[in-house]
Write an enzyme that holds these catalytic residues in place. Sequence first.
Site, PDB file in Angstrom:
ATOM      1  CG  LEU A 107      -1.939  -1.108   1.343  1.00 44.61           C
ATOM      2  CD1 LEU A 107      -2.426  -1.323   2.782  1.00 44.61           C
ATOM      3  CD2 LEU A 107      -2.756  -1.433   0.467  1.00 44.61           C
ATOM      4  N   PRO A 108       0.296   2.619  -0.332  1.00 41.63           N
ATOM      5  CG  PRO A 108      -0.976   3.773  -1.931  1.00 41.63           C
ATOM      6  CD  PRO A 108      -1.266   2.602  -0.797  1.00 41.63           C
ATOM      7  CE  LYS A 113       5.618   6.078   1.661  1.00 46.18           C
ATOM      8  NZ  LYS A 113       5.168   4.597   1.061  1.00 46.18           N
ATOM      9  CE  LYS A 151      12.396   1.448   0.705  1.00 45.39           C
ATOM     10  NZ  LYS A 151      10.972   1.145   0.477  1.00 45.39           N
ATOM     11  CB  THR A 199       7.794   2.054   2.429  1.00 49.16           C
ATOM     12  OG1 THR A 199       8.619   1.234   1.802  1.00 49.16           O
ATOM     13  CG2 THR A 199       8.802   3.066   3.274  1.00 49.16           C
TER      14      THR A 199
END
Length: 295
Positions: free
Chosen positions: A65-66, A246, A171, A96
């Site tokens: 998912l975004p 992001k 990450k 992420t």
Amino acid sequence: MKIGFIGLGHMGNPMCRNLLKHGHTLRVYDVVPELLKKLASEKGVETATSGPDAARGADVVVTMLPSSPHVRAVYMGENGLLAATKSGTPLIDCSTIDPLTAREVAMDARAKGCPMIDAPVSGGVGGAEAGTLTFMVGGEAKDFEAAKAVLQCMGKNIVHCGGSGNGQVAKICNNMMLAIEMIATSEGMTLAAKLGMDPKVFASIVNTSSGRCWSSDTYNPFPGVLENVPASRGYSGGFGADLMLKDLTLVTDAAKSARHPVMLGALAQQIYQKHSVDGNGAKDFSSVILQYMKA
């Protein structure tokens, strides 16, 4: 196995195709109908009408998912996955997101009797298509081991990073370092060129000296230095600058909550913010060099 898969975008679609190649059957869902259609005709694929419907009867559920709000919306609430999924069903979130959200959702999942891991990926669309992604996994060791066979269908390097949320920690901290290195490489390359140095010659010196890094020797942002990198094709493809923005926003927010200074990370976030505002968000993140080349 029968796998429920939610989120069929640039990464989710090829990840699904690799699961199919390994003999799994899928029940898939995305809020964008066109993305569902791209997989609907594949053998072994059923389309679902919602996230909970995709999880119905699944041996394991995977989400890609975004952002953090999307993960909260899909998993939590009266109509979320946690309310609808059968107790004991393993959950794998490959999005992420921020570590706090990952830990809160995993805690709620465990309360519902569902083992959950966070498994964000590195390797981009190319890695997703080739099945060579790196998965950075947070969660209990036994849940990591149980999920490994599914992750190995989609990736090459599967690394257990510790408890819930630690996959996200790995990450976003890695990508913060990458962004800083890319900006530093851009500054050095453009300054050397402006002072009269041949960029290829300068890059060859850097890459056998102490300034060498992945951004200089493998993904150099200066046009013409390397072939087969985004800089050689107008910064198309690759990892988008808005995606890097992001991740930098996630890491600076996490640093604030931890009361830990990330001075270069915060500066990198602002540089990519300006780069995006300038209209470069869809270009590869190495296009940040344009902030220096237009001067």
